[in-house]
Design a protein around this motif. Structure first.
Motif, PDB file in Angstrom:
ATOM      1  N   LEU A 165       0.821  -1.210   0.000  1.00 42.18           N
ATOM      2  CA  LEU A 165       0.000   0.000   0.000  1.00 42.18           C
ATOM      3  C   LEU A 165       0.859   1.266   0.000  1.00 42.18           C
ATOM      4  O   LEU A 165       0.525   2.263  -0.654  1.00 42.18           O
ATOM      5  N   ILE A 166       1.943   1.211   0.758  1.00 40.22           N
ATOM      6  CA  ILE A 166       2.847   2.371   0.765  1.00 40.22           C
ATOM      7  C   ILE A 166       3.406   2.617  -0.629  1.00 40.22           C
ATOM      8  O   ILE A 166       3.442   3.759  -1.128  1.00 40.22           O
ATOM      9  N   GLU A 167       3.854   1.549  -1.292  1.00 39.30           N
ATOM     10  CA  GLU A 167       4.365   1.694  -2.652  1.00 39.30           C
ATOM     11  C   GLU A 167       3.276   2.175  -3.607  1.00 39.30           C
ATOM     12  O   GLU A 167       3.524   2.987  -4.516  1.00 39.30           O
ATOM     13  N   ALA A 168       2.033   1.676  -3.404  1.00 40.44           N
ATOM     14  CA  ALA A 168       0.941   2.059  -4.295  1.00 40.44           C
ATOM     15  C   ALA A 168       0.629   3.548  -4.162  1.00 40.44           C
ATOM     16  O   ALA A 168       0.486   4.262  -5.165  1.00 40.44           O
ATOM     17  N   PHE A 169       0.538   4.022  -2.921  1.00 38.10           N
ATOM     18  CA  PHE A 169       0.216   5.433  -2.726  1.00 38.10           C
ATOM     19  C   PHE A 169       1.364   6.342  -3.194  1.00 38.10           C
ATOM     20  O   PHE A 169       1.139   7.444  -3.691  1.00 38.10           O
ATOM     21  N   THR A 170       2.584   5.838  -3.050  1.00 36.55           N
ATOM     22  CA  THR A 170       3.721   6.618  -3.541  1.00 36.55           C
ATOM     23  C   THR A 170       3.680   6.739  -5.063  1.00 36.55           C
ATOM     24  O   THR A 170       3.943   7.807  -5.637  1.00 36.55           O
ATOM     25  N   ALA A 171       3.343   5.641  -5.722  1.00 39.27           N
ATOM     26  CA  ALA A 171       3.258   5.654  -7.186  1.00 39.27           C
ATOM     27  C   ALA A 171       2.082   6.505  -7.665  1.00 39.27           C
ATOM     28  O   ALA A 171       2.185   7.214  -8.671  1.00 39.27           O
ATOM     29  N   VAL A 172       0.970   6.428  -6.957  1.00 41.73           N
ATOM     30  CA  VAL A 172      -0.215   7.186  -7.362  1.00 41.73           C
ATOM     31  C   VAL A 172       0.011   8.683  -7.214  1.00 41.73           C
ATOM     32  O   VAL A 172      -0.520   9.497  -7.992  1.00 41.73           O
ATOM     33  N   ALA A 173       0.824   9.067  -6.241  1.00 38.29           N
ATOM     34  CA  ALA A 173       1.059  10.495  -6.007  1.00 38.29           C
ATOM     35  C   ALA A 173       1.697  11.163  -7.217  1.00 38.29           C
ATOM     36  O   ALA A 173       1.475  12.359  -7.465  1.00 38.29           O
ATOM     37  N   ASN A 174       2.483  10.436  -7.968  1.00 40.78           N
ATOM     38  CA  ASN A 174       3.171  11.005  -9.131  1.00 40.78           C
ATOM     39  C   ASN A 174       2.510  10.626 -10.454  1.00 40.78           C
ATOM     40  O   ASN A 174       3.063  10.899 -11.516  1.00 40.78           O
ATOM     41  N   ALA A 175       1.351   9.978 -10.394  1.00 36.41           N
ATOM     42  CA  ALA A 175       0.701   9.511 -11.622  1.00 36.41           C
ATOM     43  C   ALA A 175      -0.254  10.563 -12.174  1.00 36.41           C
ATOM     44  O   ALA A 175      -0.573  11.561 -11.523  1.00 36.41           O
ATOM     45  N   ASP A 196      -7.623   3.936 -11.197  1.00 45.09           N
ATOM     46  CA  ASP A 196      -7.335   2.590 -11.713  1.00 45.09           C
ATOM     47  C   ASP A 196      -6.017   2.049 -11.171  1.00 45.09           C
ATOM     48  O   ASP A 196      -5.915   0.873 -10.810  1.00 45.09           O
ATOM     49  N   LEU A 197      -5.000   2.901 -11.122  1.00 45.22           N
ATOM     50  CA  LEU A 197      -3.694   2.470 -10.626  1.00 45.22           C
ATOM     51  C   LEU A 197      -3.754   2.107  -9.144  1.00 45.22           C
ATOM     52  O   LEU A 197      -3.169   1.113  -8.713  1.00 45.22           O
ATOM     53  N   LEU A 198      -4.504   2.915  -8.375  1.00 46.23           N
ATOM     54  CA  LEU A 198      -4.609   2.645  -6.947  1.00 46.23           C
ATOM     55  C   LEU A 198      -5.363   1.350  -6.680  1.00 46.23           C
ATOM     56  O   LEU A 198      -4.948   0.541  -5.835  1.00 46.23           O
ATOM     57  N   SER A 199      -6.461   1.113  -7.383  1.00 47.30           N
ATOM     58  CA  SER A 199      -7.236  -0.121  -7.176  1.00 47.30           C
ATOM     59  C   SER A 199      -6.425  -1.357  -7.560  1.00 47.30           C
ATOM     60  O   SER A 199      -6.467  -2.387  -6.879  1.00 47.30           O
ATOM     61  N   ALA A 200      -5.669  -1.248  -8.633  1.00 47.59           N
ATOM     62  CA  ALA A 200      -4.837  -2.384  -9.057  1.00 47.59           C
ATOM     63  C   ALA A 200      -3.735  -2.655  -8.047  1.00 47.59           C
ATOM     64  O   ALA A 200      -3.443  -3.811  -7.716  1.00 47.59           O
ATOM     65  N   SER A 201      -3.122  -1.608  -7.532  1.00 53.04           N
ATOM     66  CA  SER A 201      -2.035  -1.778  -6.559  1.00 53.04           C
ATOM     67  C   SER A 201      -2.563  -2.369  -5.254  1.00 53.04           C
ATOM     68  O   SER A 201      -1.921  -3.243  -4.648  1.00 53.04           O
ATOM     69  N   ILE A 202      -3.729  -1.901  -4.826  1.00 56.55           N
ATOM     70  CA  ILE A 202      -4.321  -2.441  -3.589  1.00 56.55           C
ATOM     71  C   ILE A 202      -4.687  -3.912  -3.781  1.00 56.55           C
ATOM     72  O   ILE A 202      -4.494  -4.739  -2.884  1.00 56.55           O
TER      73      ILE A 202
END
Length: 262
Positions: free
Chosen positions: A137-147, A154-160
């Motif tokens: 989740l930490i990696e997902a939110f970090t990636a979403v912040a710059n997306a 879509d990116l957040l749901s897939a990462s979760i």
């Protein structure tokens, strides 16, 4: 085949924490299998040894029973070896019972050895799954912040979804190991209960045999005492008759004197 491919895909998308959970599962399974085989073997050997010992104990042949348990390494043999060793030296039931309880304190830890590790591995697997999910989740939110904002949902749901695989796998391993731990505890308790039952039965047999032996000894002593009294009475009677023969009574002497005067 589709199921197998689904499992592989599920494992691959779970992230790096899937591998430590798999290692923990392998360790827990190895301990569980070793403990299960050992407990099943112990239960079988205990039953077979007790089936051999019970007729011998009922017959009162404790020397043969001592020789038999000295050549065996089962829990029943270790338990009864202490009691039979005291049986020939003491008469009190309490002393034999204390000796068997001492032996039980040595046997039970051997039966429970390594079983708690299964529950420990279960907890570790669950915690690793949660940790893997948190890290994902930490990696997902970090990636979403710059997306791109349009792709964030879509990116957040897939990462979760990927991160949750770790928790799911950890829970599957943890639940499985907990069930196995409960089964091992149940099997261990069954063996301990059987040993306690054997201890009580052996104590009762030894107590009954000791009581019979004391009764027989008491009867023999009573018979010897009666024979001794009879022998003493017979000796006293013969001595009295001998004394009467050697010392005639006063009446007999008077009769003899009267005959002489006549």
């Amino acid at each position: 085949m589709d199921f197998f491919n689904s499992v592989i895909a599920f494992f691959q998308t779970g992230g790096a924490f899937m591998y430590p959970i798999l290692v923990v599962f392998a360790l827990g399974a190895a301990v569980a299998i070793e403990r299960y085989l050992r407990l099943v073997y112990e239960r079988h050997t205990n039953r077979s040894m007790w089936d051999k010992l019970q007729p011998i104990l009922n017959s009162g042949d404790f020397d043969r029973a001592r020789n038999l348990v000295s050549k065996d390494n089962s829990g029943v043999s270790k338990l009864l070896a202490m009691g039979l060793a005291r049986q020939g030296a003491v008469r009190r039931r309490e002393d034999i019972e204390i000796a068997m309880e001492e032996s039980m304190m040595e046997i039970i830890p051997q039966l429970e050895k390594r079983t708690p590790y299964v529950a420990l591995f279960s907890n570790i697997a669950t915690l690793l799954g949660l940790l893997g999910t948190i890290m994902g989740l930490i990696e997902a939110f970090t990636a979403v912040a710059n997306a791109n904002p349009a792709e964030k949902a879509d990116l957040l749901s897939a990462s979760i979804s990927v991160a949750m695989n770790t928790t799911a796998f950890g829970l599957m391993v943890g639940i499985t190991l907990l069930i196995v731990h409960a089964l091992l505890n149940s099997l261990t308790g069954e063996i301990v209960d059987s040993l306690e039952m054997v201890s009580v039965k052996a104590l009762n047999i030894i107590s009954i045999s000791s009581r019979r032996r004391r009764d027989v000894e008491a009867e023999e002593k009573a018979e010897k005492a009666a024979d001794s009294i009879k022998a003493d009475g017979a000796d006293a009677g013969s001595e009295g008759a001998r004394a009467d023969a050697e010392n005639p009574s006063a009446e007999a002497k008077k009769d003899e004197q009267a005959l002489e005067n006549a």
